[in-house]
Design a protein around this motif. Structure first.
Motif, short mmCIF file in Angstrom:
data_model
loop_
_atom_site.label_atom_id
_atom_site.label_comp_id
_atom_site.label_asym_id
_atom_site.label_seq_id
_atom_site.Cartn_x
_atom_site.Cartn_y
_atom_site.Cartn_z
N VAL A 68 0.94 -1.22 -0.02
CA VAL A 68 -0.06 -0.14 0.07
C VAL A 68 0.59 1.24 0.01
O VAL A 68 1.82 1.39 0.88
N GLU A 69 0.74 1.96 -1.00
CA GLU A 69 1.37 3.48 -0.95
C GLU A 69 0.27 4.19 -1.29
O GLU A 69 -0.30 4.84 -2.55
N ASP A 70 -0.43 4.73 -0.32
CA ASP A 70 -1.62 5.74 -0.39
C ASP A 70 -1.06 7.05 0.22
O ASP A 70 -1.17 7.47 1.55
N ARG A 71 -1.03 8.22 -0.60
CA ARG A 71 -0.75 9.60 -0.17
C ARG A 71 0.61 9.45 0.94
O ARG A 71 0.44 10.07 2.01
N ALA A 72 1.49 8.64 0.47
CA ALA A 72 2.56 8.15 1.50
C ALA A 72 3.56 9.54 1.78
O ALA A 72 4.14 9.43 3.02
N ASP A 73 3.40 10.57 1.07
CA ASP A 73 4.47 11.80 1.08
C ASP A 73 3.72 12.65 1.62
O ASP A 73 3.97 13.95 1.87
N GLU A 74 2.30 12.62 2.03
CA GLU A 74 1.63 13.60 2.50
C GLU A 74 2.03 13.96 4.03
O GLU A 74 2.23 13.03 4.93
N VAL A 75 2.21 15.36 4.30
CA VAL A 75 2.59 15.87 5.91
C VAL A 75 1.49 15.78 6.46
O VAL A 75 0.44 16.36 6.43
N LEU A 185 3.59 17.44 19.83
CA LEU A 185 4.10 16.23 18.89
C LEU A 185 4.29 16.11 17.69
O LEU A 185 5.01 15.45 17.08
N GLY A 186 3.55 17.37 16.90
CA GLY A 186 4.10 17.71 15.57
C GLY A 186 3.62 16.77 14.22
O GLY A 186 2.53 16.04 14.52
N LYS A 187 4.52 16.68 13.34
CA LYS A 187 3.79 16.06 12.08
C LYS A 187 4.92 15.18 11.75
O LYS A 187 6.09 14.95 12.19
N THR A 188 4.40 14.24 10.69
CA THR A 188 5.32 13.24 9.93
C THR A 188 4.89 12.96 8.49
O THR A 188 3.84 13.73 8.17
N THR A 189 5.56 12.23 7.84
CA THR A 189 4.63 11.61 6.72
C THR A 189 4.55 10.15 6.84
O THR A 189 5.48 9.53 7.65
N PRO A 190 3.79 9.39 6.25
CA PRO A 190 3.62 7.92 6.27
C PRO A 190 5.11 7.45 5.87
O PRO A 190 5.54 6.36 6.78
N ARG A 191 5.63 7.70 4.86
CA ARG A 191 7.03 7.12 4.48
C ARG A 191 7.91 7.54 5.16
O ARG A 191 8.77 6.54 5.45
N GLU A 192 8.11 8.55 6.03
CA GLU A 192 9.13 8.80 6.90
C GLU A 192 8.99 7.98 8.17
O GLU A 192 10.00 7.50 8.57
N THR A 193 7.84 7.68 8.73
CA THR A 193 7.36 6.81 9.78
C THR A 193 7.92 5.47 9.38
O THR A 193 8.46 4.61 10.31
N TYR A 194 7.45 4.91 8.34
CA TYR A 194 7.60 3.73 7.82
C TYR A 194 9.39 3.52 7.91
O TYR A 194 9.80 2.45 8.22
#
Length: 330
Positions: A68-75, A185-194
């Protein structure tokens, strides 16, 4: 990457057709490719049912593409999922000899957040002190928000963000406030957390000792059980390192599923916000297992665990969980 499924999920080309298959068709995960198809289909079905806006990344070790790669670079707003990043920064300082898990931090009345999560707001006895290791365990298992402030005492916001940037995480950042030892606690992207989780299980994020500490805490049976882990047995839960985050209409969770030998097989990073199916006002104040997004994660979690164990996966490191040993006191 291949086509787009009905739920807006970008899938590997082999997974696209299967994601649209009937729910009655069973997919048995006998290799990474079929595990991808199984996971992609469940994700597409369950997120469509839950509705809301999903930003996600799920990958199986050894597969040629993400499941699954669904809006993975969305902040996105990370909420308490970023407590893994907070713990990473603190443990980085431990690895450099600047902190120690057995050092004590003061719990004063003014530092305690009087919310309804965690344990520090419940004991009613201040001032007191706990070890840094104790505070980190509460941070990650019970998602204690006072523990965030205790971590801030030893790793201020500006330093924490710099540690994360130095490790390559430019979007995974906390938000400083006037007090340098406190932050949102701020933000991330799904790809960065992965990627953070992948570096963790790959042994390149922290030392061996800190890696094992962090994974042991995240796999504890005291860790979050309303989402990915809800429909799992005790033994299965011990093979899932997970952290959830929730606030307002956001319902997030990220972690790693291991096989019985301790090999990391599936890494997931799931961020969702409303409006979800059903009554929006009721959903916004429902942080429990009956929320539509959590219902979706429960089905996804069952599929993730069912997708490991039937095939070998490349893993330089293994992290076998201790068997559950209940006690009756004494």
């Amino acid at each position: 990457m291949g086509g787009v499924a009905a739920a807006g999920v970008v899938l590997g080309s082999a997974a696209t057709a299967t994601a649209a298959a009937s729910d009655e068709e069973e997919i048995v995960a006998v290799d990474a490719a079929s595990a991808n198809r199984k996971i992609a289909r469940t994700y597409g079905r369950e997120t469509a049912r839950a509705r809301g806006t999903w930003s996600s990344y799920i990958a199986v070790a050894g597969a040629q593409a993400a499941a699954v790669e669904d809006r993975a670079d969305e902040v996105v707003e990370a909420y308490s999922v970023n407590k893994i990043a907070v713990a990473t920064a603190v443990l980085d300082k431990v690895d450099r000899g600047l902190l120690a898990l057995d050092q004590r931090v003061d719990v004063t009345a003014d530092i305690v957040i009087k919310d309804t999560d965690g344990i520090f707001g419940l004991d009613g006895a201040y001032p007191s002190s706990v070890t840094l290791g104790h505070a980190m365990a509460a941070l990650l298992t019970l998602s204690d928000n006072t523990a965030v402030r205790l971590c801030g005492l030893v790793c201020p916001a500006a330093e924490l963000n710099e540690i994360l940037r130095a490790k390559g995480f430019t979007h995974t950042q906390v938000v400083p406030v006037a007090n340098p030892n406190r932050f949102f606690l701020g933000k991330t992207t799904p790809r960065e957390t992965y990627t953070l989780l992948q570096k963790l299980v790959g042994g390149t994020l922290l030392s061996k000792a800190s890696t094992e500490y962090l994974l042991n805490v995240l796999r504890s049976l005291s860790s979050f059980t309303d989402g990915i882990r809800l429909n799992l047995s005790s033994e299965e839960r011990l093979r899932v390192a997970t952290k959830a985050g929730w606030f307002n209409d956001g319902r997030n969770e990220a972690g790693v599923v291991f096989d019985a030998e301790g090999r990391p097989v599936v890494t997931y990073s799931l961020f969702a916000s409303g409006p979800f199916a059903g009554d929006a006002a009721a959903n916004d104040v429902n942080f429990g297992a009956t929320h539509p997004a959590l219902r979706a994660r429960q089905a996804i979690g069952r599929t993730l665990v069912d997708s490991v164990g039937r095939f070998s996966t490349p893993a330089a490191l293994t992290f076998k969980a201790r068997a559950y040993q209940p006690s009756n006191g004494g």
